[in-house]
Design a protein around this motif. Structure first.
Motif, PDB file in Angstrom:
ATOM      1  N   GLU A 138      46.849  37.611  35.542  1.00 39.34           N
ATOM      2  CA  GLU A 138      46.566  36.620  36.585  1.00 39.34           C
ATOM      3  C   GLU A 138      47.667  36.655  37.641  1.00 39.34           C
ATOM      4  N   LEU A 165      42.515  34.828  41.336  1.00 38.91           N
ATOM      5  CA  LEU A 165      41.990  33.698  40.576  1.00 38.91           C
ATOM      6  C   LEU A 165      41.092  32.856  41.458  1.00 38.91           C
ATOM      7  N   ASP A 166      40.101  32.212  40.831  1.00 37.84           N
ATOM      8  CA  ASP A 166      39.357  31.156  41.503  1.00 37.84           C
ATOM      9  C   ASP A 166      39.370  29.928  40.603  1.00 37.84           C
ATOM     10  N   ASP A 226      37.593  29.000  38.284  1.00 36.41           N
ATOM     11  CA  ASP A 226      37.250  29.276  36.887  1.00 36.41           C
ATOM     12  C   ASP A 226      38.253  30.195  36.196  1.00 36.41           C
ATOM     13  N   VAL A 266      40.645  33.897  36.267  1.00 35.24           N
ATOM     14  CA  VAL A 266      40.644  35.243  36.845  1.00 35.24           C
ATOM     15  C   VAL A 266      39.210  35.684  37.115  1.00 35.24           C
ATOM     16  N   HIS A 267      39.012  36.359  38.260  1.00 37.43           N
ATOM     17  CA  HIS A 267      37.655  36.730  38.661  1.00 37.43           C
ATOM     18  C   HIS A 267      37.307  38.116  38.120  1.00 37.43           C
ATOM     19  N   ASP A 287      35.360  40.385  39.207  1.00 33.04           N
ATOM     20  CA  ASP A 287      35.359  41.416  40.250  1.00 33.04           C
ATOM     21  C   ASP A 287      36.770  41.928  40.526  1.00 33.04           C
ATOM     22  N   ALA A 288      37.762  41.043  40.418  1.00 38.26           N
ATOM     23  CA  ALA A 288      39.148  41.463  40.644  1.00 38.26           C
ATOM     24  C   ALA A 288      39.593  42.437  39.549  1.00 38.26           C
ATOM     25  N   MET A 296      38.849  28.457  31.808  1.00 35.93           N
ATOM     26  CA  MET A 296      37.658  29.247  32.110  1.00 35.93           C
ATOM     27  C   MET A 296      36.404  28.542  31.614  1.00 35.93           C
ATOM     28  N   ARG A 332      32.228  32.172  32.502  1.00 36.60           N
ATOM     29  CA  ARG A 332      33.283  33.091  32.918  1.00 36.60           C
ATOM     30  C   ARG A 332      33.808  33.872  31.713  1.00 36.60           C
TER      31      ARG A 332
END
Length: 442
Positions: free
Chosen positions: A175, A198-199, A201, A203-204, A206-207, A234, A238
């Motif tokens: 993260e 991060l968003d 929720d 860690v994303h 897609d990242a 999360m 997620r």
């Protein structure tokens, strides 16, 4: 003059207190002019200071001397300087010492002590693994005792897992704001940490996928619940998405579950048991001085992790392991954990009440929260001002991975001070945030 020599001089000024935390360095062109050096040399000086962790750059604000980063495993209730400690996410309940004294009296018998003297293997005994796997259960998940290993502390379990997954020079995704000790671990092992966006929720996915496409990752290190420093948890969806991604990209995740005792969410390990190394500990749920690292491994990685723990000298000691298993078996560790749930929720509620109107976030079950600062502040200057007013907090740069400017905020750890001292500290922080650098609360 060589950029390293100039960097060494600034570092000495910081160490001696001639450049205080929060001090803004001049723009690079001005710095170059004042020093009589090329702008390219000034740029290398600033890059070197950033690499050493001495300064932090913020887009549109400038470059600032960082506040010193305190280790997470040092002082508990108060700092040595008498500051109200809102840096360390540790809690000790008032009655713990008496309860532990009563529980551990049986451990003073000669037979019990003799049994704890021999050296311990990473897997200890079948009885130890069964006891631990039953205790570190969460959300209906429990580890297969055959996959359980022990280390001296949770952070040793994390270090062993990182060393087992990646060789020097290889990459592990983390993260973008994460546990500060992990940065030191990676540096010692020679692993490159890759920051993952991060968003709300966590860690994303897609990242993760993009970082893996850019250059192969050897694994991930994530906190799926009550993430520090942001306090995010999360969602179930997620966690399922990340479990699917691990399988699709043949990745293994180190799941740091040390805050999991404060909630009931199912861990990632329940969704991807063959691709998650779950690490837990007694340091947060009981006390740092009664530490035991618990590692639940995918079956295919047990032998590799066993070798890594042994070769890294991360094996649990016989007496600490015996004491930890004793307080688990007699129910005290579980009771302390349940009482800390109530304590954490009460402290979090107090913080939200006292900081009402400020931009705060975090799971209300956590012993920490995140304060995004008003525009007039930057995180380093706010942390320095808080220290001058008697409160220790952790700026975003302490947790940041990679060259990108960290968000303008601070983490507040709520568990260490007595409640009255916590209230005083929060009052000071609120006044500073709203009234500026010279605010002081008697």
């Amino acid at each position: 003059m060589d950029y390293r020599t100039i960097s060494d001089g600034i570092a000495a000024d910081i160490a001696a207190g001639r450049l205080a935390p929060g001090t803004r360095l001049p723009p690079q062109r001005q710095f170059a002019y004042e020093r009589g050096i090329a702008v390219s040399t000034a740029s290398r000086v600033y890059a070197e200071l950033t690499r050493r962790g001495l300064v932090t750059g913020e887009v549109g604000r400038g470059t600032f001397i960082r506040a010193p980063v305190a280790a997470e495993d040092t002082a508990l209730a108060e700092t040595e300087t008498g500051l109200i400690n809102l840096e360390h996410v540790f809690s000790i309940l008032p009655q713990q010492a008496a309860d532990l004294s009563a529980s551990l009296s049986a451990m003073l018998e000669p037979a019990a002590l003799r049994a704890a003297f021999p050296p311990v293997r990473a897997g200890a005994t079948a009885r130890a693994r069964t006891t631990a796997s039953g205790f570190f259960t969460r959300g209906g998940w429990s580890a297969d005792p055959e996959t359980v290993l022990f280390t001296g502390a949770g952070r040793q379990g994390i270090a062993a897992a990182m060393a087992a997954l990646a060789q020097p020079g290889e990459r592990i995704g983390v993260e973008a704001l994460t546990y500060p000790i992990v940065k030191g671990m990676a540096a010692r092992i020679g692993i490159t940490l890759v920051p993952l966006a991060l968003d709300a929720d966590g860690v994303h996915p897609d990242a993760i996928a993009q970082a893996h496409r850019d250059a192969p990752l050897r694994g991930l290190y994530l906190q799926s619940v009550l993430q520090s420093p942001l306090g995010r948890t999360m969602s179930a969806e997620r966690r399922r998405a990340i479990a699917r991604l691990l399988a699709a990209h043949d990745l293994v995740c180190i799941e740091d579950a040390v805050y999991g005792f404060l909630c009931d969410e199912e861990p990632l390990a329940a969704l991807a048991p063959d691709r998650v190394i779950l690490v837990d500990s007694l340091s947060k749920r009981v006390a740092p001085g009664l530490s035991l690292g618990f590692v639940a491994s995918p079956p295919a990685l047990v032998e590799r992790l066993t070798r890594t723990i042994r070769n890294g000298a991360w094996t649990a000691g016989g007496l600490p392991l015996a004491i930890a298993l004793h307080v688990i078996a007699d129910g005290l560790a579980g009771r302390i954990g349940r009482e800390k749930r109530a304590d954490a929720a009460a402290r979090h509620a107090l913080a939200r009440e006292m900081l009402a109107g400020l931009d705060i976030q975090g799971d209300p079950r956590a012993y920490h929260l995140w304060l995004t600062l008003p525009e007039a502040w930057n995180a380093e200057r706010y942390a320095a001002a808080a220290a001058r007013n008697g409160v220790a907090v952790s700026p975003a740069s302490a947790f940041a991975i990679g060259p990108a400017a960290p968000p303008n905020g601070v983490r507040l750890a709520l568990g260490s001070p007595p409640l009255a001292r916590l209230g005083t500290g929060l009052q000071i922080l609120r006044s500073l945030a709203l009234n500026g650098d010279e605010a002081h609360v008697e």
